[in-house]
Design an enzyme around this catalytic site. Structure first.
Site, PDB file in Angstrom:
ATOM      1  N   ASP A  60       1.242  -1.228  -0.186  1.00 40.46           N
ATOM      2  CA  ASP A  60       0.158   0.237  -0.053  1.00 40.46           C
ATOM      3  C   ASP A  60       0.882   1.187  -0.249  1.00 40.46           C
ATOM      4  OD1 ASP A  60      -2.025  -1.275  -0.250  1.00 40.46           O
ATOM      5  OD2 ASP A  60      -2.522  -1.477   2.353  1.00 40.46           O
ATOM      6  N   ASN A  99      -4.780  13.176   8.890  1.00 42.74           N
ATOM      7  CA  ASN A  99      -6.008  13.256  10.096  1.00 42.74           C
ATOM      8  C   ASN A  99      -5.985  11.668   9.883  1.00 42.74           C
ATOM      9  OD1 ASN A  99      -8.825  14.202  10.487  1.00 42.74           O
ATOM     10  ND2 ASN A  99      -9.019  12.642   8.825  1.00 42.74           N
ATOM     11  N   TYR A 138      -4.744   5.455  23.990  1.00 44.49           N
ATOM     12  CA  TYR A 138      -4.452   6.561  22.950  1.00 44.49           C
ATOM     13  C   TYR A 138      -4.256   7.925  23.421  1.00 44.49           C
ATOM     14  CZ  TYR A 138      -7.228   9.975  20.472  1.00 44.49           C
ATOM     15  OH  TYR A 138      -7.482  11.550  20.120  1.00 44.49           O
TER      16      TYR A 138
END
EC number: 1.1.1.330
Length: 331
Positions: free
Chosen positions: A121, A140, A207
């Protein structure tokens, strides 16, 4: 004869110095506050045209929904061609068609799952980037936890996906784009961060750590690329209506993607509520003021951390109750 207390010859000067330090401290805080207000409402950011002319390209990751989609739309409206990279080809095709017909700019798409970290990819993306005059990179793409969860209970795959998408994908995409920016001596690398990276967030620990990494990396990268004329800008945000936040209704504190992206693109290079954090902006005013307060009132951070933990513990309890109700309905 009554003995007089001796006078300390250093007492008065010491008191004066302490008072001077106090006045200076308060003055700096007041200056910082009004600097934030000016940055948010009066001083415009750098024009996007300084990073590249109309007809050059903007690469947007996580482009098919939410903030990524809005970045693509607003950059196209300003005359930039857009390279859209996200997981779902059908969504990319729809967005590309809408952009081309409405704004009369070129579009290219690449469907890739950043969690897979597939070298093929990235090779395809490198081939696309090689022949394009990319002026703007919008980092983003991102992933949070499905619900708040203690670190010890976080599924291993969720940990891997968050780090791979938020950190490794951002690094790999940026490394593909920076050689062209350096050679052209212009460009913008804009990376989406989160308050979770500024204030450690219990029950979103992985996170939170991934976003703190982006803060340090982006600041360091900014210093490296500044001599080459390339601007690096990290955007701090709180909640925005999106699939990630799971908030559908906008409010004073929670803007729509359109409102938020408009604020971001109009304030490149301005710090907003991120006073004192290098190469960083917090452009949306209801996000900026709380961030400024947290950063300036350091002694309060322990209290804020406890409040933050309590809030996410409550969110987790409600999410688990909802999952239990849905499970009973399904059975």
């Amino acid at each position: 004869m009554e003995q007089l207390n001796p006078v300390d010859p250093y007492a008065a000067p010491a008191t004066q110095v302490a008072a001077l330090i106090g006045v200076l401290f308060i003055s700096l805080k007041i200056f910082s506050f009004w600097r934030m207000i000016a940055s948010l409402f009066f001083i415009p950011g750098q024009k996007l045209s300084t990073f590249g002319p109309k007809g050059s390209w903007a690469l947007v990751t996580g482009a098919s929904d939410g903030l990524g989609k809005e970045y693509a739309l607003q950059l196209a409206a300003k005359g930039f061609n857009v390279l859209l990279v996200s997981r779902t080809q059908a969504k990319l095709d729809t967005l590309a068609s809408d952009i081309s017909s409405k704004y009369k700019v070129e579009t290219k798409t690449l469907a890739m799952d950043f969690a897979a970290n597939n070298d093929k990819d990235y090779a395809k993306l490198a081939a696309l980037v090689k022949d394009l005059d990319i002026s703007i990179l919008i980092n983003n793409v991102g992933l949070s936890h499905s619900i708040p969860v203690p670190f010890n209970d976080t599924p291993e795959q969720e940990v891997k996906d968050i780090i791979t998408i938020n950190c490794l994908a951002t690094l790999r995409v940026t490394q593909l784009v920076t050689p062209g920016l350096i050679s052209r001596k212009r460009g913008l690398i804009l990376t989406m961060a989160s308050f979770g990276g500024v204030l450690p967030t219990p029950l979103l620990a992985t996170y939170s750590g991934s976003k703190a990494f982006l803060q340090q990396w982006s600041t360091a990268l900014s210093s490296e690329l500044e001599p080459h004329g390339v601007k690096v800008h990290l955007v701090q945000s709180y909640l925005v209506t999106s699939a990630m936040s799971k908030i559908r209704k906008a409010s004073l504190v929670v803007p729509t993607p359109k409102q938020f992206v408009k604020a971001v693109l109009g304030s490149i290079g301005r710090s907003g509520g991120a006073q004192g954090i290098a190469s960083t902006g917090a452009p949306y005013w209801t996000h900026a003021i709380p961030l400024w307060a947290v950063e300036q009132l350091g002694p309060m951070n322990g209290f804020v951390l406890k409040v933050n933990r309590g809030m996410h513990e409550d969110i987790r309890k409600r999410a688990l109750r909802k999952a239990e109700r849905d499970s009973k309905k399904a059975s």
